[in-house]
Design a protein around this motif. Structure first.
Motif, PDB file in Angstrom:
ATOM      1  N   CYS A   1       0.847  -1.194   0.000  1.00  0.00           N
ATOM      2  CA  CYS A   1       0.000   0.000   0.000  1.00  0.00           C
ATOM      3  C   CYS A   1       0.883   1.245   0.000  1.00  0.00           C
ATOM      4  CB  CYS A   1      -0.933   0.010   1.205  1.00  0.00           C
ATOM      5  SG  CYS A   1      -0.110   0.084   2.803  1.00  0.00           S
ATOM      6  N   GLU A   2       0.422   2.279  -0.696  1.00  0.00           N
ATOM      7  CA  GLU A   2       1.154   3.545  -0.696  1.00  0.00           C
ATOM      8  C   GLU A   2       0.916   4.243   0.634  1.00  0.00           C
ATOM      9  OE1 GLU A   2       1.275   6.088  -4.131  1.00  0.00           O
ATOM     10  OE2 GLU A   2       0.627   4.423  -5.418  1.00  0.00           O
ATOM     11  N   VAL A   3       1.967   4.845   1.166  1.00  0.00           N
ATOM     12  CA  VAL A   3       1.884   5.552   2.448  1.00  0.00           C
ATOM     13  C   VAL A   3       2.534   6.916   2.309  1.00  0.00           C
ATOM     14  CG1 VAL A   3       1.807   3.475   3.888  1.00  0.00           C
ATOM     15  CG2 VAL A   3       4.015   4.446   3.267  1.00  0.00           C
ATOM     16  N   ASN A   4       2.166   7.840   3.205  1.00  0.00           N
ATOM     17  CA  ASN A   4       2.816   9.149   3.220  1.00  0.00           C
ATOM     18  C   ASN A   4       2.795   9.694   4.639  1.00  0.00           C
ATOM     19  OD1 ASN A   4       0.194  10.259   3.586  1.00  0.00           O
ATOM     20  ND2 ASN A   4      -0.088  10.258   1.378  1.00  0.00           N
TER      21      ASN A   4
ATOM     22  N   VAL B   1       8.927   0.098   4.959  1.00  0.00           N
ATOM     23  CA  VAL B   1       8.482   1.130   4.025  1.00  0.00           C
ATOM     24  C   VAL B   1       9.649   1.420   3.098  1.00  0.00           C
ATOM     25  CG1 VAL B   1       7.742   3.514   3.761  1.00  0.00           C
ATOM     26  CG2 VAL B   1       6.824   2.130   5.632  1.00  0.00           C
ATOM     27  N   ILE B   2       9.386   1.299   1.800  1.00  0.00           N
ATOM     28  CA  ILE B   2      10.388   1.565   0.773  1.00  0.00           C
ATOM     29  C   ILE B   2       9.998   2.850   0.086  1.00  0.00           C
ATOM     30  CG2 ILE B   2      11.583   0.617  -1.230  1.00  0.00           C
ATOM     31  CD1 ILE B   2       9.591  -1.856  -0.533  1.00  0.00           C
ATOM     32  N   LYS B   3      10.939   3.788  -0.024  1.00  0.00           N
ATOM     33  CA  LYS B   3      10.661   5.046  -0.711  1.00  0.00           C
ATOM     34  C   LYS B   3      11.655   5.231  -1.844  1.00  0.00           C
ATOM     35  CE  LYS B   3       9.966   9.965  -0.157  1.00  0.00           C
ATOM     36  NZ  LYS B   3      10.148  11.136   0.665  1.00  0.00           N
ATOM     37  N   PHE B   4      11.100   5.524  -3.016  1.00  0.00           N
ATOM     38  CA  PHE B   4      11.928   5.863  -4.172  1.00  0.00           C
ATOM     39  C   PHE B   4      11.338   7.126  -4.771  1.00  0.00           C
ATOM     40  CE2 PHE B   4      13.023   5.514  -8.739  1.00  0.00           C
ATOM     41  CZ  PHE B   4      14.397   5.574  -8.607  1.00  0.00           C
ATOM     42  N   ARG B   5      12.186   8.158  -4.829  1.00  0.00           N
ATOM     43  CA  ARG B   5      11.747   9.481  -5.250  1.00  0.00           C
ATOM     44  C   ARG B   5      10.591   9.905  -4.353  1.00  0.00           C
ATOM     45  NH1 ARG B   5      12.604   8.697 -11.712  1.00  0.00           N
ATOM     46  NH2 ARG B   5      14.854   8.387 -11.571  1.00  0.00           N
TER      47      ARG B   5
ATOM     48  N   TRP C   1       8.472  -3.857  -7.136  1.00  0.00           N
ATOM     49  CA  TRP C   1       9.305  -3.083  -8.053  1.00  0.00           C
ATOM     50  C   TRP C   1       8.427  -2.294  -9.019  1.00  0.00           C
ATOM     51  CZ3 TRP C   1      14.684  -2.748  -8.458  1.00  0.00           C
ATOM     52  CH2 TRP C   1      15.198  -2.232  -9.640  1.00  0.00           C
ATOM     53  N   ASP C   2       7.469  -2.997  -9.639  1.00  0.00           N
ATOM     54  CA  ASP C   2       6.591  -2.350 -10.622  1.00  0.00           C
ATOM     55  C   ASP C   2       5.738  -1.255  -9.992  1.00  0.00           C
ATOM     56  OD1 ASP C   2       7.629  -3.959 -12.599  1.00  0.00           O
ATOM     57  OD2 ASP C   2       5.900  -5.324 -12.655  1.00  0.00           O
ATOM     58  N   LYS C   3       5.222  -1.519  -8.791  1.00  0.00           N
ATOM     59  CA  LYS C   3       4.388  -0.505  -8.129  1.00  0.00           C
ATOM     60  C   LYS C   3       5.223   0.709  -7.734  1.00  0.00           C
ATOM     61  CE  LYS C   3       0.689   0.286  -4.988  1.00  0.00           C
ATOM     62  NZ  LYS C   3      -0.426  -0.300  -4.289  1.00  0.00           N
ATOM     63  N   LEU C   4       6.430   0.491  -7.267  1.00  0.00           N
ATOM     64  CA  LEU C   4       7.305   1.583  -6.856  1.00  0.00           C
ATOM     65  C   LEU C   4       7.683   2.474  -8.044  1.00  0.00           C
ATOM     66  CD1 LEU C   4       8.605   2.470  -4.174  1.00  0.00           C
ATOM     67  CD2 LEU C   4      10.622   1.182  -4.823  1.00  0.00           C
ATOM     68  N   LEU C   5       7.843   1.868  -9.211  1.00  0.00           N
ATOM     69  CA  LEU C   5       8.262   2.618 -10.399  1.00  0.00           C
ATOM     70  C   LEU C   5       7.090   3.042 -11.292  1.00  0.00           C
ATOM     71  CD1 LEU C   5      11.443   0.600 -11.372  1.00  0.00           C
ATOM     72  CD2 LEU C   5      11.281   2.708 -10.056  1.00  0.00           C
TER      73      LEU C   5
ATOM     74  N   ASN D   1      18.671  -3.217 -12.835  1.00  0.00           N
ATOM     75  CA  ASN D   1      17.884  -3.958 -11.851  1.00  0.00           C
ATOM     76  C   ASN D   1      18.251  -3.620 -10.412  1.00  0.00           C
ATOM     77  OD1 ASN D   1      20.370  -5.184 -11.751  1.00  0.00           O
ATOM     78  ND2 ASN D   1      19.569  -7.275 -11.785  1.00  0.00           N
ATOM     79  N   THR D   2      18.865  -2.461 -10.187  1.00  0.00           N
ATOM     80  CA  THR D   2      19.124  -2.004  -8.817  1.00  0.00           C
ATOM     81  C   THR D   2      18.633  -0.568  -8.662  1.00  0.00           C
ATOM     82  OG1 THR D   2      21.363  -1.239  -9.352  1.00  0.00           O
ATOM     83  CG2 THR D   2      21.162  -3.477  -8.508  1.00  0.00           C
ATOM     84  N   LEU D   3      18.200  -0.272  -7.445  1.00  0.00           N
ATOM     85  CA  LEU D   3      17.747   1.071  -7.089  1.00  0.00           C
ATOM     86  C   LEU D   3      18.355   1.450  -5.756  1.00  0.00           C
ATOM     87  CD1 LEU D   3      13.863   0.873  -7.603  1.00  0.00           C
ATOM     88  CD2 LEU D   3      15.511   2.002  -9.101  1.00  0.00           C
ATOM     89  N   ARG D   4      18.566   2.725  -5.556  1.00  0.00           N
ATOM     90  CA  ARG D   4      18.967   3.261  -4.246  1.00  0.00           C
ATOM     91  C   ARG D   4      17.694   3.842  -3.646  1.00  0.00           C
ATOM     92  NH1 ARG D   4      23.068   2.538  -1.213  1.00  0.00           N
ATOM     93  NH2 ARG D   4      23.883   4.322  -0.125  1.00  0.00           N
ATOM     94  N   VAL D   5      17.195   3.216  -2.586  1.00  0.00           N
ATOM     95  CA  VAL D   5      15.930   3.612  -1.972  1.00  0.00           C
ATOM     96  C   VAL D   5      16.163   4.016  -0.524  1.00  0.00           C
ATOM     97  CG1 VAL D   5      14.601   2.035  -3.455  1.00  0.00           C
ATOM     98  CG2 VAL D   5      15.364   1.252  -1.206  1.00  0.00           C
ATOM     99  N   THR D   6      15.130   4.559   0.086  1.00  0.00           N
ATOM    100  CA  THR D   6      15.151   4.808   1.526  1.00  0.00           C
ATOM    101  C   THR D   6      14.280   3.739   2.165  1.00  0.00           C
ATOM    102  OG1 THR D   6      15.392   7.176   1.165  1.00  0.00           O
ATOM    103  CG2 THR D   6      14.662   6.483   3.350  1.00  0.00           C
ATOM    104  N   LEU D   7      14.833   3.036   3.147  1.00  0.00           N
ATOM    105  CA  LEU D   7      14.065   2.026   3.877  1.00  0.00           C
ATOM    106  C   LEU D   7      13.682   2.582   5.232  1.00  0.00           C
ATOM    107  CD1 LEU D   7      15.842  -1.394   3.207  1.00  0.00           C
ATOM    108  CD2 LEU D   7      13.613  -0.643   2.421  1.00  0.00           C
TER     109      LEU D   7
END
Length: 174
Positions: A47-50, A76-80, A104-108, A117-123
Motif C-alpha cells: 500500500c502507498e503511504v505518506n 516502508v520503501i521510498k523511491f523518489r 518493483w513495478d508498483k514503486l516505479l 535492476n538495482t535502485l537506491r531507496v530509503t528504507l
C-alpha cells in the motif's frame, strides 16, 4: 555495504518458498499469501503511504508464518516521491535486499525507466539502501526479501519467538 564494499547480488542465490506465495493458485493448500501476512501485521501489502506512515521505527515487529515458520517484518520503501509499505521476508542467509517484481513495478509506476535492476531507496525513512530486483528465474521472484546487507548497515539485532509466532528486527536509534 559490507566492510566498506558494496554487496553484489549473487547470481546463483535462491530461496525455495513452497509455503509462501504472492497469490494462492486454485487448489494450492498449505500456502500463506503475502496479503495475509501483511494483514496479520495490520496493513495492506504494497500500500502507498505518506507522512508519518512513511517511517517505521525500530523495532520492526513482525510475524512468523507459513508451514516452515518464515519470518516477515513490515518495511516502508521510498523511491523518489513514492513510498510503499510491504511485508519483507527476513533472510539471514541472503546477502542482499531484494524487491519482488510486483513491488518493483508498483514503486516505479508512472516513472520513466530507471534502466537496470538495482535502485537506491530509503528504507523505513531512515537509511539509504541499494535494493535489487528479485531474479525472475528464481523461486522468490515476487517476494520482498531483506538480507544481511541491511542488518550490517544498521548494526541490527534479530529476535524470533516461535512460541508466540513473532519476530523483531531492531537497531539503536542515532
Amino acid at each position: 555495504m559490507m566492510e566498506g564494499r558494496p554487496v553484489v547480488a549473487d547470481p546463483y542465490f535462491d530461496v525455495l518458498l513452497s509455503d509462501v506465495k504472492n497469490e494462492r493458485r486454485e487448489g494450492e493448500e498449505g500456502v500463506v499469501t503475502l496479503g495475509e501476512i501483511a494483514a496479520d501485521m495490520g496493513f495492506e501489502n504494497r500500500c502507498e503511504v505518506n507522512g508519518s506512515a512513511a517511517t517505521v521505527q525500530s523495532p520492526l515487529n513482525g510475524v512468523v508464518r507459513g508451514r516452515y515458520s518464515r519470518c516477515f517484518v513490515p518495511c516502508v520503501i521510498k523511491f523518489r516521491s513514492k513510498a510503499i509499505k510491504t511485508a519483507f521476508l527476513v533472510d539471514t542467509g541472503g546477502t542482499c535486499t531484494y524487491l519482488g517484481k510486483p513491488t518493483w513495478d508498483k514503486l516505479l509506476e508512472g516513472l520513466e525507466d530507471v534502466g537496470g535492476n538495482t535502485l537506491r531507496v530509503t528504507l523505513n525513512g531512515e537509511t539509504r539502501q541499494e535494493v535489487t530486483l528479485s531474479p525472475q528465474d528464481r523461486h522468490f521472484q515476487d517476494i520482498d526479501l531483506i538480507g544481511t546487507d541491511f542488518f550490517n548497515h544498521m548494526e541490527a539485532r534479530f529476535r524470533v519467538d516461535y512460541k508466540t509466532k513473532a519476530c523483531a528486527l531492531e537497531w539503536d536509534e542515532p
